[in-house]
Write a protein that holds these residues in place. Structure first.
Motif, short mmCIF file in Angstrom:
data_model
loop_
_atom_site.label_atom_id
_atom_site.label_comp_id
_atom_site.label_asym_id
_atom_site.label_seq_id
_atom_site.Cartn_x
_atom_site.Cartn_y
_atom_site.Cartn_z
N GLN A 357 8.82 -4.02 -10.67
CA GLN A 357 8.16 -5.15 -10.04
C GLN A 357 7.23 -4.65 -8.94
OE1 GLN A 357 10.65 -8.51 -8.96
NE2 GLN A 357 12.26 -7.86 -10.37
N THR A 358 6.08 -5.30 -8.80
CA THR A 358 5.11 -4.95 -7.76
C THR A 358 4.72 -6.21 -7.00
OG1 THR A 358 3.23 -5.25 -9.28
CG2 THR A 358 4.17 -3.03 -9.10
N THR A 359 4.40 -6.05 -5.71
CA THR A 359 3.96 -7.17 -4.88
C THR A 359 2.70 -6.76 -4.13
OG1 THR A 359 5.41 -6.42 -3.09
CG2 THR A 359 6.28 -8.12 -4.57
N ASP A 360 1.85 -7.74 -3.84
CA ASP A 360 0.61 -7.43 -3.14
C ASP A 360 0.08 -8.70 -2.48
OD1 ASP A 360 -1.50 -6.00 -2.17
OD2 ASP A 360 -2.60 -5.90 -4.06
N PHE A 361 -0.61 -8.51 -1.36
CA PHE A 361 -1.30 -9.59 -0.67
C PHE A 361 -2.79 -9.25 -0.65
CE2 PHE A 361 -2.99 -11.07 3.57
CZ PHE A 361 -3.20 -12.39 3.16
N LYS A 362 -3.59 -10.04 -1.38
CA LYS A 362 -5.03 -9.84 -1.44
C LYS A 362 -5.67 -10.56 -0.26
CE LYS A 362 -5.03 -7.65 -5.44
NZ LYS A 362 -5.40 -6.24 -5.56
N GLU A 363 -6.02 -9.79 0.76
CA GLU A 363 -6.52 -10.40 1.99
C GLU A 363 -7.88 -11.05 1.79
OE1 GLU A 363 -6.94 -9.26 6.72
OE2 GLU A 363 -6.43 -7.72 5.26
N ALA A 364 -8.69 -10.49 0.88
CA ALA A 364 -10.05 -11.01 0.68
C ALA A 364 -10.03 -12.48 0.25
CB ALA A 364 -10.79 -10.17 -0.35
N ASN A 365 -9.15 -12.82 -0.67
CA ASN A 365 -9.09 -14.22 -1.12
C ASN A 365 -7.76 -14.88 -0.81
OD1 ASN A 365 -7.65 -12.72 -2.96
ND2 ASN A 365 -9.03 -13.12 -4.68
N LYS A 366 -6.96 -14.27 0.12
CA LYS A 366 -5.70 -14.86 0.61
C LYS A 366 -4.80 -15.28 -0.55
CE LYS A 366 -7.48 -14.59 4.76
NZ LYS A 366 -7.07 -13.52 5.67
N ARG A 367 -4.40 -14.28 -1.32
CA ARG A 367 -3.60 -14.58 -2.51
C ARG A 367 -2.40 -13.63 -2.61
NH1 ARG A 367 -7.00 -14.26 -7.72
NH2 ARG A 367 -6.62 -12.02 -7.46
N LEU A 368 -1.27 -14.20 -2.94
CA LEU A 368 -0.05 -13.43 -3.18
C LEU A 368 0.04 -13.09 -4.66
CD1 LEU A 368 3.50 -14.54 -1.96
CD2 LEU A 368 3.08 -14.16 -4.38
N GLU A 369 0.37 -11.85 -4.99
CA GLU A 369 0.50 -11.43 -6.39
C GLU A 369 1.85 -10.75 -6.61
OE1 GLU A 369 -2.81 -9.05 -7.57
OE2 GLU A 369 -4.25 -10.72 -7.43
N TRP A 370 2.50 -11.14 -7.69
CA TRP A 370 3.82 -10.60 -8.05
C TRP A 370 3.74 -10.16 -9.51
CZ3 TRP A 370 8.74 -14.14 -8.68
CH2 TRP A 370 9.88 -13.33 -8.89
N GLY A 371 3.89 -8.87 -9.75
CA GLY A 371 3.80 -8.34 -11.11
C GLY A 371 5.14 -7.85 -11.60
N LEU A 372 5.45 -8.11 -12.87
CA LEU A 372 6.70 -7.69 -13.48
C LEU A 372 6.40 -7.07 -14.83
CD1 LEU A 372 7.09 -10.94 -12.36
CD2 LEU A 372 9.44 -10.11 -12.35
N LYS A 373 6.92 -5.88 -15.08
CA LYS A 373 6.67 -5.21 -16.36
C LYS A 373 7.32 -5.95 -17.51
CE LYS A 373 5.76 -0.46 -14.93
NZ LYS A 373 6.20 0.96 -15.04
N LYS A 374 8.55 -6.42 -17.31
CA LYS A 374 9.22 -7.16 -18.38
C LYS A 374 10.31 -8.05 -17.81
CE LYS A 374 12.49 -3.44 -19.51
NZ LYS A 374 13.02 -2.59 -20.60
#
Length: 451
Positions: A357-374
């Protein structure tokens, strides 16, 4: 009528360029890529498929990471040009076997030959793989399928660590197997793109399935094929009550709102036993396209909560429920959530033992992202995000956040319950028994949960 056709990589490299009429400047590919890149840098997701720059119309589609582009100064139908680009991409894939930057560069002579036969002086002649065979004389350089990324089109049919054998997308329709023999096999893929909108309380507001039955045949002699679907399949409501399909009598029935068939399909017995009869042409083609708005069980449920956690702070809790059987695994899942515009930072907390699992905060467009391989069916996953704001909020932070959107791929699963019951091939001899592969995949088209 189109003036130019070109293919660009994600980096903007020009892989293929064909100028048919000389009406558009030679630097159009660079102009196009700069414009598309500007759209992304401006905070928007993607450039629109059609736009105009200095009197030149640009049309583009993205296929497995490549940009297929057409330009013209003429006033032409956008839908026709976009469909043409999709068909050209499919024809190139049929002939080179694998559609990626490497395969196109190694087969550039074959690709230019295809483009010259398919389009003459900007006018479309044919996009039929079968008809083009008479005019194409170059042999494809076969790309090693083992080097393909699982994120490409072959990755659609990954099931855990297992790959469906003899994947259709890695073979050319004109190349033989090593030793000069042709492997007799046929692939039928049921691909469904689902759109679901959930209310803030978790109820389904809208739901729709756009599906296609895709076929690719490697059978010599083009034998006749019979494809049988669910016996309880029906098209449209047939004038009955809108509530009939919810009754106990109709439970389990597959009801499609509408559908259309490939020109090679004969429907002589479709009303009687739901079988399609056809002589498959060479190359990949859609046997049937269908749409369904009958209620179905969504594969995922999303629960999102955002609440204040002190001065200039808030906490987001995202819960993801996989509501499909435990023997099914979803791949490449991505969850995105827009945050209030005054969000400065975000720190994340995953469940103990979370893997892939990966997490990220895109400051440019103020967006939370949560990635899961499976995600394995039946799982429940949680993400906590602690937000820090640059100013004291005066409005409702819930209204200034969301909605939560999601993308995913679920191999060997479909939501409509449409099935291929059997695939019958006309025998040429007693020992003729080609390989048959029937595969299913579900993709997210627009999967949104309001907060």
């Amino acid at each position: 009528m189109i003036s130019q056709f070109f293919v660009l990589s994600q980096r903007g490299d020009n892989i293929v360029f064909r100028d048919y009429r000389g009406e558009v400047p030679k630097g159009s590919a660079e102009i196009f890529f700069r414009k598309v890149k500007f759209w992304k840098e401006d905070g928007q997701e993607e450039a629109p498929p059609v736009f105009n720059v200095d009197g030149v119309n640009y049309f583009h589609v993205k296929v497995v990471g490549l940009l297929f582009v057409a330009t013209t100064r003429a006033n032409v139908s956008p839908s026709i040009v976009l469909e043409l680009l999709q068909r050209i991409a499919r024809v190139i894939k049929d002939y080179v076997g694998v559609l990626n930057e490497d395969s196109i560069r190694k087969n550039f002579v074959l690709v230019y030959e295809l483009l010259d036969e398919a389009i003459d002086f900007g006018f479309v002649q044919t996009t039929s793989t079968e008809l083009l065979k008479s005019y194409i004389f170059n042999e494809p350089i076969v790309i090693d399928a083992a080097r393909l990324s699982s994120l490409g089109s072959t990755g659609l049919f990954m099931q855990g660590t297992k790959r469906m054998p003899g994947t259709a997308v890695t073979k050319s329709v004109v190349a033989n197997e090593p030793g000069g023999r042709k492997r007799e096999e046929i692939f039928v893929d049921i691909i469904e793109k689902i759109s679901v909108t959930f209310s803030s309380s978790g109820y389904i507001l809208t739901s729709e399935i756009d599906g296609t039955i895709q076929m690719k045949s490697y059978l010599t002699g083009n034998p006749e094929i019979r494809l049988a679907l669910n016996e309880d399949l029906s098209i449209g409501r047939g004038g009955t009550s809108a509530y009939d399909y919810r009754s106990s009598f109709g439970s389990g029935a597959v009801i499609l709102d509408d559908c259309n068939f490939h020109e090679s399909v004969r429907l002589d017995n479709f009303e009687v036993d739901k079988t399609l009869t056809l002589v498959p042409p060479d190359g990949e083609f859609p046997v049937m396209n269908y749409r369904m708005t009958q209620e179905f069980k969504p594969p995922f449920r999303i629960n999102a909560l955002i609440e204040e956690a002190g001065m200039l702070k808030a906490e987001v809790i995202l819960k993801l429920y996989a509501e499909f059987p435990s023997n099914i695994t979803a791949n490449t899942i991505s969850v995105q959530m827009p945050l209030p515009k005054y969000t400065m930072r975000a720190s994340f907390e995953l469940e103990p033992g979370a893997i892939g699992q990966t997490t990220d905060f895109k400051e440019a467009n103020k967006r939370l992202e949560w990635g899961l391989k499976k995600i394995v069916g039946g799982s429940e996953l949680t993400l906590r995000a602690r937000l820090t704001f640059s100013q004291e909020f005066h409005g409702n932070i819930t209204k200034e956040s969301g909605p939560v959107s999601m993308t995913f791929t679920i191999p060997m699963y479909n939501s409509s319950k449409l099935q291929v019951k059997y695939l019958q091939i006309a025998k040429k001899s007693g020992t003729y028994n080609p390989y048959r592969w029937v595969r299913y995949v579900t993709l997210a088209n627009s999967y949104v949960a309001r907060i």
